[in-house]
Scaffold this active site. Sequence first.
Site, PDB file in Angstrom:
ATOM      1  N   LYS A 151       0.799  -1.223   0.000  1.00  0.00           N
ATOM      2  CA  LYS A 151       0.000   0.000   0.000  1.00  0.00           C
ATOM      3  C   LYS A 151       0.839   1.284   0.000  1.00  0.00           C
ATOM      4  O   LYS A 151       0.359   2.347  -0.413  1.00  0.00           O
ATOM      5  CB  LYS A 151      -0.923   0.018   1.211  1.00  0.00           C
ATOM      6  N   THR A 168      -8.224   9.747   4.993  1.00  0.00           N
ATOM      7  CA  THR A 168      -8.760   8.513   4.428  1.00  0.00           C
ATOM      8  C   THR A 168      -9.478   7.754   5.523  1.00  0.00           C
ATOM      9  O   THR A 168      -9.349   8.078   6.709  1.00  0.00           O
ATOM     10  CB  THR A 168      -7.660   7.640   3.810  1.00  0.00           C
ATOM     11  N   SER A 180      -8.959   0.565   8.012  1.00  0.00           N
ATOM     12  CA  SER A 180      -8.631  -0.157   9.238  1.00  0.00           C
ATOM     13  C   SER A 180      -7.352  -0.960   9.085  1.00  0.00           C
ATOM     14  O   SER A 180      -6.954  -1.676   9.995  1.00  0.00           O
ATOM     15  CB  SER A 180      -9.776  -1.107   9.606  1.00  0.00           C
ATOM     16  N   GLY A 232     -10.301  -4.497  -3.201  1.00  0.00           N
ATOM     17  CA  GLY A 232     -10.821  -3.325  -3.897  1.00  0.00           C
ATOM     18  C   GLY A 232     -10.327  -3.220  -5.321  1.00  0.00           C
ATOM     19  O   GLY A 232     -10.911  -2.510  -6.143  1.00  0.00           O
ATOM     20  N   GLY A 269      -7.159  -2.212  -6.457  1.00  0.00           N
ATOM     21  CA  GLY A 269      -6.109  -1.265  -6.803  1.00  0.00           C
ATOM     22  C   GLY A 269      -4.836  -1.946  -7.272  1.00  0.00           C
ATOM     23  O   GLY A 269      -4.238  -1.539  -8.277  1.00  0.00           O
ATOM     24  N   GLU A 312      -9.363 -14.537  -5.012  1.00  0.00           N
ATOM     25  CA  GLU A 312     -10.300 -14.058  -3.995  1.00  0.00           C
ATOM     26  C   GLU A 312     -10.709 -15.186  -3.047  1.00  0.00           C
ATOM     27  O   GLU A 312     -10.655 -16.364  -3.409  1.00  0.00           O
ATOM     28  CB  GLU A 312     -11.581 -13.537  -4.655  1.00  0.00           C
ATOM     29  N   ASP A 334     -16.535 -11.430  -5.129  1.00  0.00           N
ATOM     30  CA  ASP A 334     -17.374 -10.523  -5.918  1.00  0.00           C
ATOM     31  C   ASP A 334     -16.796 -10.245  -7.300  1.00  0.00           C
ATOM     32  O   ASP A 334     -17.532 -10.082  -8.270  1.00  0.00           O
ATOM     33  CB  ASP A 334     -17.605  -9.211  -5.167  1.00  0.00           C
ATOM     34  N   LYS A 371       9.583 -20.158   5.611  1.00  0.00           N
ATOM     35  CA  LYS A 371       9.982 -19.399   6.809  1.00  0.00           C
ATOM     36  C   LYS A 371       9.714 -17.907   6.624  1.00  0.00           C
ATOM     37  O   LYS A 371      10.474 -17.051   7.043  1.00  0.00           O
ATOM     38  CB  LYS A 371      11.457 -19.625   7.157  1.00  0.00           C
ATOM     39  N   ASN A 394       1.286  -7.935   7.706  1.00  0.00           N
ATOM     40  CA  ASN A 394       0.911  -7.263   8.954  1.00  0.00           C
ATOM     41  C   ASN A 394      -0.076  -8.106   9.763  1.00  0.00           C
ATOM     42  O   ASN A 394      -1.283  -7.934   9.704  1.00  0.00           O
ATOM     43  CB  ASN A 394       0.321  -5.888   8.650  1.00  0.00           C
TER      44      ASN A 394
END
Length: 375
Positions: A81, A103, A106, A217, A219, A239, A247, A313, A356
């Site tokens: 991102k 923006t 979450s 989304g 991008g 997905e 979707d 790993k 993350n």
Amino acid sequence: MVQVDTLPPLIRSEAQKTHLLIRDFIKRTPILTCTTLSALASTPQSAEALARTEWIGRDPARPKINLFFKCENLQTIGAFKLRGATSFLQRLGDEELAKGVVTHSSGNHAAALALAAKRRGAPAYIVMPRISMPNKIAATRSHGAEIVFSGSTAPEREAVAAEVMARTGATMVPPYDHPYIILGQGTLALEVEEQVGLMLDAGSGGKLDAVVAPLGGGGMLSGIATALSGTGIRVFGAEPSFQGGDDGRRGLAADPPERVTEVKTLTIADGLRTPVGVYPWSVISDREKVGGVFAVTEGQILAAMRLVLERMKVVIEPSSAVPLAVVLFNEDFRRRVEQEGGEQGWNICVVFSGGNTTVEAIGKLFAKEENEDER
């Protein structure tokens, strides 16, 4: 505000220009390989495994697959991102930067925008649901952003963001539905093209045949497809199927294809719980740019994530495991590789979009899986 009539077109040359614009602010993340996972991907699935799927009773596909992994989990802030956020911020003028950016997110976009704004000396206002993971709140706050909490639904988040914009005059930076964001995310594909090409030249030769990336989304997937347009490298989306999280796949399967505008899923691939955006859909729905979108189950996502953790790993979040799960378990995709790749097979790059997560979160995911297996 950014004027719509000044936005760049979604073409390969603009992705190349964007890479020059942001390359000093991002990491050139590495490409990893794993002989074990390539061997597993090239092994037909067992009848027992297929008996638990929609492909029960079919002869398993027998593709030959050589895997490469683009490790955006090792990008600064731990996800791809940062590319899109930096692309957007680098295009803002001094007056816009002085008023700041806002923006609602979450996840990884929140931390990415906070860091990109910090580097440009701009205030950042991040609207986050109160139920956001503590580690992601802490990461966003660590870059100096002002966090404004909201409810968890999209209308609630958007309403709070609108209030912040009215109060501050800040510019909205969407997480995926904007050409600046799409072009920024697409820069990773330019690196993949060069890096894998060099590795193949130094090894067995051949060419990169396909890139498989997660689709939320849109991008990143639309950015990859834009950056690789005209190169002959195929692009596919991946997905989760849980609770209608596929979707993109469903929208493409409609006659005629139509973007699905609402998604309500609690898939473990939490970064993919959003419908495809308008700008991304304009690219993803172009069959000459995206060869298809394939879906996998929660169990298959966990199985792929376990393999990456144990065999490579490498720590990734569930959303990152979705494209590998497609390569390993989706028989429609695997059959296509078998038919089009033949005896030579395909060189496929899987994008690890982010890492993350926490030890506690990973432990809970696999503990839940084991408890369900016992029942």
